[in-house]
Scaffold this motif. Sequence first.
Motif, PDB file in Angstrom:
ATOM      1  N   UNK A   1      14.689 -10.931  -7.912  1.00  0.00           N
ATOM      2  CA  UNK A   1      15.041 -12.262  -8.155  1.00  0.00           C
ATOM      3  C   UNK A   1      16.662 -12.464  -8.740  1.00  0.00           C
ATOM      4  N   UNK A   2      17.020 -13.569  -8.990  1.00  0.00           N
ATOM      5  CA  UNK A   2      18.187 -13.944  -9.520  1.00  0.00           C
ATOM      6  C   UNK A   2      18.615 -12.967 -10.742  1.00  0.00           C
ATOM      7  N   UNK A   3      18.055 -13.067 -11.706  1.00  0.00           N
ATOM      8  CA  UNK A   3      18.256 -12.259 -13.005  1.00  0.00           C
ATOM      9  C   UNK A   3      18.225 -10.961 -12.673  1.00  0.00           C
ATOM     10  N   UNK A   4      17.446 -10.059 -11.917  1.00  0.00           N
ATOM     11  CA  UNK A   4      17.387  -8.696 -11.581  1.00  0.00           C
ATOM     12  C   UNK A   4      18.722  -8.395 -10.628  1.00  0.00           C
ATOM     13  N   UNK A   5      19.103  -9.444  -9.584  1.00  0.00           N
ATOM     14  CA  UNK A   5      20.083  -9.321  -8.847  1.00  0.00           C
ATOM     15  C   UNK A   5      21.526  -9.297  -9.800  1.00  0.00           C
ATOM     16  N   UNK A   6      21.479 -10.126 -10.742  1.00  0.00           N
ATOM     17  CA  UNK A   6      22.702 -10.090 -11.735  1.00  0.00           C
ATOM     18  C   UNK A   6      22.655  -9.071 -12.361  1.00  0.00           C
ATOM     19  N   UNK A   7      21.457  -8.464 -12.819  1.00  0.00           N
ATOM     20  CA  UNK A   7      21.587  -7.265 -13.697  1.00  0.00           C
ATOM     21  C   UNK A   7      22.055  -6.193 -12.933  1.00  0.00           C
ATOM     22  N   UNK A   8      21.649  -6.036 -11.616  1.00  0.00           N
ATOM     23  CA  UNK A   8      22.369  -4.895 -10.556  1.00  0.00           C
ATOM     24  C   UNK A   8      23.480  -5.119 -10.631  1.00  0.00           C
ATOM     25  N   UNK A   9      24.107  -6.433 -10.384  1.00  0.00           N
ATOM     26  CA  UNK A   9      25.403  -6.471 -10.138  1.00  0.00           C
ATOM     27  C   UNK A   9      26.555  -5.976 -11.403  1.00  0.00           C
ATOM     28  N   UNK A  10      25.821  -6.415 -12.316  1.00  0.00           N
ATOM     29  CA  UNK A  10      26.637  -6.027 -13.750  1.00  0.00           C
ATOM     30  C   UNK A  10      26.680  -4.565 -13.779  1.00  0.00           C
TER      31      UNK A  10
END
Length: 654
Positions: free
Chosen positions: A37-46
Amino acid sequence: MGPSFNEQFDQHGMWRREFAQQLKRLADWMSSHELMDAALQERLQRLEDQVRSDKVMVAFVAEFSRGKSELINAIFFAGYGRRIMPASAGRTTMCPTELGYEIGVAPSLRLLPIETRLQVQSLTEWRTKRDRWEEVPLDVADADQIAKALEKVAEVRKVSLDNARALGFWHDDLTDENPVPDAQGLVEVPMWRHAIINIPHPLLKQGLVILDTPGLNAVGAEPELTVNLIPQAHAVVFILGADTGVTRSDLAIWREHLAMEPESMDGRLVVLNKIDTLWDTLNSAEQVHAQMQRQRITSAEMLGVPIERVVPVSAQKGLVAKITADDVLLESSGLPVLEEVLAQGIMGRRQAILRAAVANGVASLRAETARVINIRRRDLDDQMAELRSLRGKNASVIESMRHRIEQEQREFDLSTAKIQAVRAVHLKLLRDVFQQLGAKALKAELAELAQSLQKKGLKLGVKQIYLDTFDKLRSTMDKAQASGTEIQAMLGGTFRQLNAEFGFSLQVPPAPQLEHFSNDLNQIEQSHLQYLGLGNALKLAQPEFAERLVRALAMRLRTVYESAANDLELWSKSATAQLDAQLRERRKSFARRIEAVDRIQHAASGLVERISEIEAGEGELLLLERRLQELTGQLITLPVVPEDVQSTEFPAHA
């Protein structure tokens, strides 16, 4: 002896690349199984950005003619087979020089004219104005061309006393720091204010940044260097002359710009350079060693550092030994010992910090993804119980089941209004925190200090205003922490209510922790504090210097505030992402339940088929869970040093 700094940094770079590849495999796998989801994607990207863009800055600081540039040549650039940084007798590095690598930028030397000091913009602001820098292309295949181009960092010019005073290189009341005028009354000042060297050296490509600083007079005139760049360096190598030990000017640089609390001294390393000046055929090796030990002990005591952090070296002999492959001379130069201390100190500590951050991030990622898998498992269990209750039932019972599912779906859809109300309150609280940490609020908190520093003449009482300002800044960070805790408590209550009403399994994460940003504020306060003492009162009386100091302070504080706001935002997204995930999974569950009932109504075999599908789905979830543990476990336990990889020196033609 352990790996050298170059070897360990090379290994660190390989670990980062392998980590990024493993992270991409995890992301692809999650996307293919609809776990992203968007939050997991952002966490991975970070996580990926944190590892890929991790920089390690090593600052070399000393008075003039202590051999900084030669030491940089010996440690990092011996593979070229010649000196790269100018390191002849006398003053060589006249302006602060950064060596690094920026992807997409051609190899070059960029030079900022010294006249920019007459304007109020900070170095950070000047970096964005590429047209104001003089740019010299560098040919990475030609070591001689690079070395010739880099000689420009040593360029000087003659100016009048008035110009020197305006540029910050002449102080009427600080005669000991002033350059000596020539017969025409002109004084020598650097041609350039700052230099940035961009070359694709393997270590620089992997995130190493080297900062070569000029001597005391030039350092003190550029507050952004001493309050921003040097304090943020992961290690500071302070170079002394082995023949002179700690001189008065050495001690002034150390006390004003480098001294720290004992618990923070790990990032400080002292080098006694030019030990070859002590080598004397009239003295025995034992006598030379005893003399060197006395210098180490005296230097350690004067600077307040442990003796093991004072390393004797001959940079010049070390460079010659590397180029000529003379192992005996290399050992005598002490360079391998220094490189090992750098490797274990800087890289060991940096890897530990990065690994801890990675482990925390991956653990959080694993927990959030496992929660989604558990939601799916619970939905399958509920569907299985529901379908088994239909065995042997007639069409009217099955139809009644369909109506009940549709009723549950309608009631669930009505709950979204309540969830949206929670979101509205949550976002309002979050916006309030962002305003507290915004640029406008920071400017207001710095207004009194800026006004007092910009007054003409001596700045009486400015130190107290400075201390009061940092009390206010810490209070703002405390308020942001309190707001984060309040948001966490509100979400906790709401999540418990939603769990009870709709059978969710929402778990609010622990409150965001912003204490380390308060620690950053403390460090910034200390790094600026020396400018407000009596020793710098005359410099502070100059409006241009005070203006540069305020701008340097504001730029660094803005970074801290923005980082705190970003952490809060990511925490907020992580807290609410599970709500979105459970809403999404519940809607899918309703659709699957209605579809199953429809299949049962239209075919007698539909019930058996759907039960078989659910049993298979439960097996797939078990496999998903195992694969998640495997992929995230690989990220955490990824070895720092691949066993089959050996580090190599950077050849001159690379």
